[in-house]
Write a protein that holds these residues in place. Sequence first.
Motif, PDB file in Angstrom:
ATOM      1  N   SER A 619       0.816  -1.210   0.000  1.00  0.00           N
ATOM      2  CA  SER A 619       0.000   0.000   0.000  1.00  0.00           C
ATOM      3  C   SER A 619       0.858   1.272   0.000  1.00  0.00           C
ATOM      4  O   SER A 619       0.341   2.379   0.152  1.00  0.00           O
ATOM      5  N   GLU A 620       2.168   1.102  -0.167  1.00  0.00           N
ATOM      6  CA  GLU A 620       3.066   2.266  -0.223  1.00  0.00           C
ATOM      7  C   GLU A 620       3.229   2.701  -1.684  1.00  0.00           C
ATOM      8  O   GLU A 620       3.653   1.900  -2.530  1.00  0.00           O
TER       9      GLU A 620
ATOM     10  N   ARG B 129      -7.737  -0.475   6.031  1.00  0.00           N
ATOM     11  CA  ARG B 129      -6.549  -1.179   5.572  1.00  0.00           C
ATOM     12  C   ARG B 129      -5.274  -0.698   6.256  1.00  0.00           C
ATOM     13  O   ARG B 129      -4.298  -1.424   6.356  1.00  0.00           O
ATOM     14  N   ASP B 130      -5.278   0.506   6.739  1.00  0.00           N
ATOM     15  CA  ASP B 130      -4.061   1.023   7.352  1.00  0.00           C
ATOM     16  C   ASP B 130      -3.850   0.550   8.781  1.00  0.00           C
ATOM     17  O   ASP B 130      -2.777   0.713   9.347  1.00  0.00           O
TER      18      ASP B 130
END
Lengths: 646, 646
Positions: A619-620, B129-130
Motif C-alpha cells: 500500500s506504499e 486497511r491502514d
Amino acid sequence: MSFNIQILPDNISVSAEKNEILKDVLHRAGIDLEAACGGLGTCRRCDVQVIEGYCDVPAIDGRVLSCQAKITGHLKIIVPEPNGLQDIQVETEFPADDKYAANDEQLVASTDISPLSIKYHLKVPPVSRDEHTSDLERLKIQLSTQTASKKEPECSLSVLRKLPEVLWQGEGDVTVTLTRCQSPEESCRLESDGQPEWRLIQIDPGNTMARYYGIACDVGTTSVTLNLLDLGTGRLLGSASSYNGQIVCGADVISRIIYARKPENLKELTDRITETINRLLNALLTLFKVNLLDVTSAVFSGNTSMIHLLLGIDPKHIREDPYVPVVKFPPRMKAGALGINIHPKASVICTPGVGSYVGGDISSGLLYSIHKRQPGGLELYIDIGTNGELVIIGDEWMMGCACSAGPAFEGVGIGCGMRAADGAIQKIVIEDNGTRFSYNVIGGGKPRGICGSGLIDLVSCFYSLGFIGKDGRFDKETIRDSNNQKLAARLTNNENRWSFTVAEADETDDNKAIYITEQEIRNILRAKAAIFSGCSLLLKKVGLGLSDIQAVTISGGFGQSLDIEKAIALGLFPDIEPDRFEYIGNASLSGAMLTLLSEKHRIHIGRIARSMTYVDLSSELDYMDEYTAALFIPHTDLSLFPSLSP
Amino acid sequence: MSFNIQILPDNISVSAEKNEILKDVLHRAGIDLEAACGGLGTCRRCDVQVIEGYCDVPAIDGRVLSCQAKITGHLKIIVPEPNGLQDIQVETEFPADDKYAANDEQLVASTDISPLSIKYHLKVPPVSRDEHTSDLERLKIQLSTQTASKKEPECSLSVLRKLPEVLWQGEGDVTVTLTRCQSPEESCRLESDGQPEWRLIQIDPGNTMARYYGIACDVGTTSVTLNLLDLGTGRLLGSASSYNGQIVCGADVISRIIYARKPENLKELTDRITETINRLLNALLTLFKVNLLDVTSAVFSGNTSMIHLLLGIDPKHIREDPYVPVVKFPPRMKAGALGINIHPKASVICTPGVGSYVGGDISSGLLYSIHKRQPGGLELYIDIGTNGELVIIGDEWMMGCACSAGPAFEGVGIGCGMRAADGAIQKIVIEDNGTRFSYNVIGGGKPRGICGSGLIDLVSCFYSLGFIGKDGRFDKETIRDSNNQKLAARLTNNENRWSFTVAEADETDDNKAIYITEQEIRNILRAKAAIFSGCSLLLKKVGLGLSDIQAVTISGGFGQSLDIEKAIALGLFPDIEPDRFEYIGNASLSGAMLTLLSEKHRIHIGRIARSMTYVDLSSELDYMDEYTAALFIPHTDLSLFPSLSP
C-alpha cells in the motif's frame, strides 16, 4: 468404474475412480510427493514414471506429473525414492562456543530461568483429626510455603482425581507441577497489575524434580525445528528438524492459504503440522527417554499464517484485502486442545506477531537478537526464509515489513533450487583464472541442487565474468567470446529458453544436470530487489538513509554460508562494511527458547510485538519505483553502493 | 459354561456365566433394580420372581434377592414393573407466591443478576486497511466499550476458529458469550484484589441475546433436581427431578463410598450421576427448545461425597480415619471435562463445603436461608435428607455438624419406607376416638409405603395411644387391652419379630401390606436421637442451651408435610413454639440458583463455607451420653420439654 493403480517400488495397489488426480490417489496410498507449487504443475517435483497404462496427459520421457494426471484406466507406475520429506535430523551435541547454535550457553547463563511451568517437591504433613482440612487445602498450604506468588493455584480436575492416592500412599511426599496461565499479552500487563495465575496440572509421588522438560519449536513454512529443553537447568538437550508436512499442499504461505479454502483442507493442514511436530517430539522423547507427561510447557514460533494453520484458524483474510490476521497475540492454550503430544494440560503459547506478514517468528528473532547484543545505533534485522522480513530498530522504535521476495532463496521457483540441506551447492567460486566453477556441497557428497547462498554466488560469478548484464540477461556475445570455451559451452538454448549448466548429469547425485535459466536468474534479481527496496523504503519513511545503518543482523537458514560481499555486490544488502553484518542462525527458534525459559523474556516479546510499526509495502505508493530501481545489479543508483565504484 | 436367563415381562434373553450374580446379569440386560442396601441383601428391594430354574439360594414364596442369587443354570424370571428409577418429573409452573417453590420471584427480584456467564451483542466496525488490527483485536476493542471489567478476556481456541467466518459474514454484527473464570473460593478473594477473569467461549452471528441459559442442580444422594434458568431475566423456566442413578449401587453415602473402592466402580458412579444429570437436562432442553451451546454456566450443589463422585474423585478418606475430603472448595471446571451436555466450555462450579459430612448443599441452603430472612437471634438450621446436618447460626459465627441419623427419614432401612413421592403415606392421624388410623397419600392414590413425615406421625400416634413405651418397644399389654380390637389385631408376631400393619394388602397399590416392626421403630428413635443430641451438643460447645434458640429453619424433602408438634413431642426437635419453625424446601437447590445468578451470592457462599466451624461429633467425648439420653420419647431429661409437661 474404478481402476487398479499399482505403485512400485513398494508394489502397493490401490483402486482409483475415473478422473481422480493421480497425486490424490498416491496420497491415499500413503505416498506424499513434494508439491512446491501446490499442485499447479509448475515445480515438476511430483513426476512419476509410467510403466504400463495411460493417463489423460501424455507422458514425457515416460514420466507424468502426478498433480496434473487424471486417471483414465489401470496404471502401473514407479514413484521416486523417498524424497526426504519424512526424514528427521536430530542433533544432540551443541558446541558451547558456537554462537549460531541453538544452545548458546552464554544465553542460558544470562537468562533468569522462570519457565512457563514450575515444579515443587513438597512434604505435605499428615492431617490431624481435629483439623478437617481437605487434601487439597493441605497441599496448597504446603505449596504456599514455597511459592512467592500470592494467588493460590487453581487445581485441574485430573490432579484432583489423582490427589488422594498420590498424597496418602506417599505419606505426603509429592512433586507438583504448576503452569503459568498467561499468554505473552498477559505477561505484558503483568508489569502493572501484579500476580500471575497458576494452575496445578500434575502431581506425582516422591521427588520427580529431575523430570522437568519443555519444548521450543520454530514452525517454518519449509522446515520445522523442535528443541527439547531441561527446564531445571535451562539446558538444550536435543534438536530435531524435518520438512513441514504441509509442504505437499504447497511450498509457500500463499499456496497454503489458497489450499486451506476448503474446510477439510484447513483441517488437513492443521493435522499435517501437528503430525510433523509430534514426529519430531517423539524422536526426541524416545531418544532421551522422557515421558510426555513430564513435558509441561511449549512455545511455538512461526509466521502469522503458519500459526493460524497450527491453531486451525482460517487464514484467508491474510491474503485477501484488507490483509488482516484473525489473531496476532494468540491466547495461551492447552497442549491437548492442539493435539500436541505432551502433557495435555501443558501451557502452550505462540510468540506474538505484528501483522499478517510479520509474525511471531520475527518478534521471537528480535527478542533473541536484542538479548544477544544490546543495540547501539540503527540496526537492520533481516530474516530470509520462505519469505523475507525486514525490521529497522531505532532507539525507542521498531518498524517492520515483509517483502514479497518469494521463496527463491530457499530454492523454490528455481528448477535446481533446494533448501540448505545435504546435497545443496552452498558456495560457488571461479577458479583457475575464471575458467572453472568450483562448488561446495553441504554434507560433502554429490550435489542435488543449489541453495540460496549458492544462487547468490552463482549470479555473482556470472556478473563478474560478464556472462550476464546488469539486468540479469545472458550476454551471449561475451560468453561466446570468452577465453574459456569449456564454460561457454555450458550455455545452451532449448526451445528458445537459454540456460546455463552448473553441474553435468554425471556430476550429480541423481544423474540429472543442474542448470539455471535466464528466467530464473531474473527471478533471483526480483527477490533481491524486493528485499533491498523494502529496506530503502522503510528508511525513507523515517527520514533516514542506508548510510545510517550501523549494524545488520541476518537470521534464517539462508544466511549461514552467505558470502556477504557477493550479496552486497549483487545489490541484495546495503553497502556497509561486511564486518558489521552478523548471522545469528535460526533466531526464531532461539527466541522461542528464551520465551519458554524466562518470564522477563515473555514480557519483553509482548512489548516487541506491541511496539513495532507494521508497514504494508503493497500500500506504499513509492514502493514500485524503489523496486524497479533495484531490479538491476547492483542498482540503477550506483551512488548507493560507493564501495563498488571502480 | 453359560446359561440362558429369560427375563419377563419384557421377554429379554441374556446369557450368563456360572456363579454370576443375578443382579449383575440384569444390569447387563439394562434392568437396574433399586438396591438401597448396596447389594448386602438387607433392603430386599431387588427381589425377582422365579418361574423356571434354580439359583444357589432357595426361593422364598417363589422369589429370590437378585443381589444374593448366583447363577447355577438356566433361569426364567419376572422382574417387578419399572420401579420409577428412570422416571423424570418435570415442573414448569411455579406459583409466584409459593414461598417453598424454587421460583421465588421475590428472591430473584432481590438478587443482583450477574451470572457466571455474560452475553454481549456487538457491532464490530470493519477494519480499515491502514490499521492492520486483527479480528480478535477489533472484537476486544468493541467489547471493552461494553464491559466495565478492566481485564481483557482470554479467547478460547474454538472461538478463534469460528471468529473470521462469523465476523466477516455478519459484517461485524455478533453476539459473544464470556464466562467468569472463578470458583467461589476465588470470588471470596475478589473482594480484596479486584478484577474478575473472563474467557470468551462463544461467538454467534447476529443478535442472540435472548438465548442465554444456565442450570442449577441439587445432587442429592437419593434425588437429583435440575433447574433451567433464563440468565437474562433470572427467571426459572423449568425444573426436572428424578432418582439419582447411583441408587442401584447403594442407598446412602457410606454404601456408595464402599462401592467406589474399585476404580471401575468409582467410574460407574461418576457415569451414573452424569447420566442422570444429562437425562434431566435433555428433558428440559427438549421441552424449551434450547440449544445446549446456549447453556453457558452451571452450579452443582451436593454433599461432599456426592460432589466427589460427580467429579470422579475417590471419596474413601471421607469414610476412613481421619475423615477428610479431598476437596472442599472444588475449582471451577469446564462442563466438557465433566461430561455435562451443555456448552463444553461453560463454567461449572460446585458450591463449597465445610467438611466431610457438611457439604456444599448445606452452605448453599444457608445462603438461601440467610438471603430469605435476615437472621435475628440464634438460629438452628436443620437439613434432613439422606443424612441429617445441623448448623447453629449466631451473630458472627456458624457451627455445623452432621448427625449419623441414617436415611430412616427418607424411608431407607425401613421395610415400608420410601421417599416423599407419589404413593407415600405422608400424614397419619387417629380418628374415631382412637379406633382408626387415617392416612394421607402423596398423589392421592393407594399407598406404596411411608415417607419420613408419615413415620413421625405413626410413631407419635403409637406413643399417644400407649402402643409403644418411651423406649419405642410395643407395649403388648396395652395393645391387647385396648378398647379397639381392630387396631390391636394389627400387631402380629412372626418368627419372634413383632410388627404392626399400617395398611392391609388390599388397601395398597402393589397389594403388599405396609407394616412396621419394633426394630424399625427403634431405628427411627435412633435417627431422632442423633439429630436432637447433635443439636444439644453443638449448643453446649458454645455455652448455650436449647431455650436460646430463636428460630428453626428446616430444609430438605423430609420437612414438607412434617407435623412440627408431633416431631417435638417425639423429641426430634427442640421444644420451642411451633410458629418459630419454618420449612424452606430444597434450600440447596435455591442456594445453587442464587450462586448461579449473582456474584454477590458467590462471594457470600464462599464466606459461609470458610467461616463455619465444623464439629465432628464422633470425636466429641460427650456425644454418646447426649445420644443415649435422647433415645427415649421425648428424652430422659423431661425438663428439656417443658411444653410436654402434663
